[in-house]
Design a protein around this motif. Structure first.
Motif, mmCIF file in Angstrom:
data_model
loop_
_atom_site.group_PDB
_atom_site.id
_atom_site.type_symbol
_atom_site.label_atom_id
_atom_site.label_comp_id
_atom_site.label_asym_id
_atom_site.label_seq_id
_atom_site.Cartn_x
_atom_site.Cartn_y
_atom_site.Cartn_z
ATOM 1 N N PHE A 6 0.946 -0.972 0.136
ATOM 2 C CA PHE A 6 0.052 0.016 -0.017
ATOM 3 C C PHE A 6 0.837 1.183 0.336
ATOM 4 N N ILE A 7 0.615 2.198 -0.778
ATOM 5 C CA ILE A 7 1.416 3.511 -0.960
ATOM 6 C C ILE A 7 0.268 4.417 -1.090
ATOM 7 N N SER A 8 0.817 5.735 -0.922
ATOM 8 C CA SER A 8 -0.184 6.783 -1.135
ATOM 9 C C SER A 8 0.795 8.123 -1.036
ATOM 10 N N ASP A 9 0.218 9.379 -1.554
ATOM 11 C CA ASP A 9 0.829 10.908 -1.371
ATOM 12 C C ASP A 9 2.294 10.556 -2.043
ATOM 13 N N LEU A 10 2.346 10.170 -3.170
ATOM 14 C CA LEU A 10 3.642 10.301 -4.050
ATOM 15 C C LEU A 10 3.513 11.831 -4.469
ATOM 16 N N HIS A 11 2.554 12.364 -4.849
ATOM 17 C CA HIS A 11 2.550 13.778 -5.272
ATOM 18 C C HIS A 11 3.540 13.944 -6.533
ATOM 19 N N LEU A 12 3.381 13.002 -7.465
ATOM 20 C CA LEU A 12 4.449 12.999 -8.436
ATOM 21 C C LEU A 12 4.104 14.351 -9.395
ATOM 22 N N ASP A 13 5.275 15.018 -9.665
ATOM 23 C CA ASP A 13 5.141 16.009 -10.939
ATOM 24 C C ASP A 13 6.594 16.011 -11.208
ATOM 25 N N ARG A 14 6.723 16.937 -12.384
ATOM 26 C CA ARG A 14 8.036 17.054 -13.109
ATOM 27 C C ARG A 14 8.813 17.822 -12.121
ATOM 28 N N GLU A 15 8.618 18.436 -11.218
ATOM 29 C CA GLU A 15 9.420 19.538 -10.394
ATOM 30 C C GLU A 15 10.127 18.487 -9.372
ATOM 31 N N ARG A 16 9.812 17.359 -9.223
ATOM 32 C CA ARG A 16 10.762 16.690 -8.382
ATOM 33 C C ARG A 16 10.820 15.226 -8.954
ATOM 34 N N PRO A 17 11.897 15.417 -9.853
ATOM 35 C CA PRO A 17 12.229 14.047 -10.907
ATOM 36 C C PRO A 17 12.835 13.045 -10.061
ATOM 37 N N HIS A 18 13.498 13.184 -8.824
ATOM 38 C CA HIS A 18 13.926 12.297 -8.104
ATOM 39 C C HIS A 18 12.965 11.313 -7.472
ATOM 40 N N ILE A 19 11.697 11.987 -7.363
ATOM 41 C CA ILE A 19 10.642 10.994 -6.887
ATOM 42 C C ILE A 19 10.006 10.078 -8.015
#
Length: 241
Positions: A6-19
């Motif tokens: 189970f995962i949540s709240d990754l908030h992926l976007d191009r401003e945080r390429p390491h994530i």
């Protein structure tokens, strides 16, 4: 060994390429030997429609599709940032969209899955906003706008959310204990798994005098975190970079 993640709240976007990189690595490695992966909302920093042509989304869709095609069951619950994610993206990735409140059989134990924002009932301002943007009229109006306008509005909402997070007391933005107990009582469960608050912990509690647990998932702002569940037990663990 049987295993569900189970995962949540990754908030992926191009401003945080390491994530973005960390998540794609997670999908290629740690997630591959799981029976199922549940994503409990806010996979993305914001979602402006399944027609979004942002370049980073194509690679993410391919990585999710590769996981589902490998035989891992992939499930998604809408969060407060990506509640507009629709059936087109789900079909593209092989994800199954879950109801806002979903009960599953987790190795013989009934578990209630949610994103968690609906439990923050002491934050009256947010709950009013949530009620507004979840209406069909608001969503149809928003999705009818050009992509550029939608992206601009999403950025403005993100700025307001960050400001509210700085000014509101922590107890206001956390879940309400009464709402937690009500949800668990309605679904007749002794295990609740959710994200949203970014306060990872396994809480032991009593609901109507019965032992119960509430598990809060970690966010992925700096590193990744997940809940790993097997028939032998469960634990919150860090996703290795």
């Amino acid at each position: 060994m049987a295993k569900t993640l189970f995962i949540s709240d990754l908030h992926l976007d191009r401003e945080r390429p390491h994530i973005l990189t960390l998540f794609e690595r997670f999908l290629r490695h740690e997630a591959r030997d799981a029976d199922a992966l549940y994503i409990l909302g806010d996979l993305f920093e914001y979602w402006i429609g399944d027609d979004d042509d942002a370049p980073h989304l194509s690679g993410l869709a391919d990585a999710l599709r590769a996981l589902s095609e490998s035989g891992v069951a992939l499930y998604f619950t809408h969060g407060n940032r990506d509640f507009l994610l629709g059936p087109a993206f789900a079909e593209r990735t092989g994800m199954r969209l879950l109801d806002e409140e979903t009960v599953i059989d987790l190795y013989g134990r009934r578990a209630l899955l949610m994103h968690g924002d609906s439990l923050c009932t002491d934050d009256h301002e947010y709950m009013a906003f949530r009620d507004m943007v979840r209406t069909g009229h608001w969503q149809a109006d928003f999705l009818a706008r050009p992509l550029a306008g939608r992206r601009e509005e999403a950025e403005a909402m993100r700025r307001r959310s960050r400001e509210n997070g700085r000014t509101k007391a922590p107890e206001i933005t956390d879940v309400s204990q009464a709402s937690v107990e009500d949800a668990m009582r309605r679904h007749d469960v002794d295990l609740l798994i959710h994200g949203h608050t970014h306060r990872p912990k396994i809480h032991d509690l009593l609901v109507d005098g019965r032992p119960a647990q509430r598990i809060v998932l970690a966010d992925w702002y700096e590193t990744g975190g997940m809940l790993k569940v097997t028939p032998e037990g469960m634990k919150l663990v860090k996703v290795e970079g």
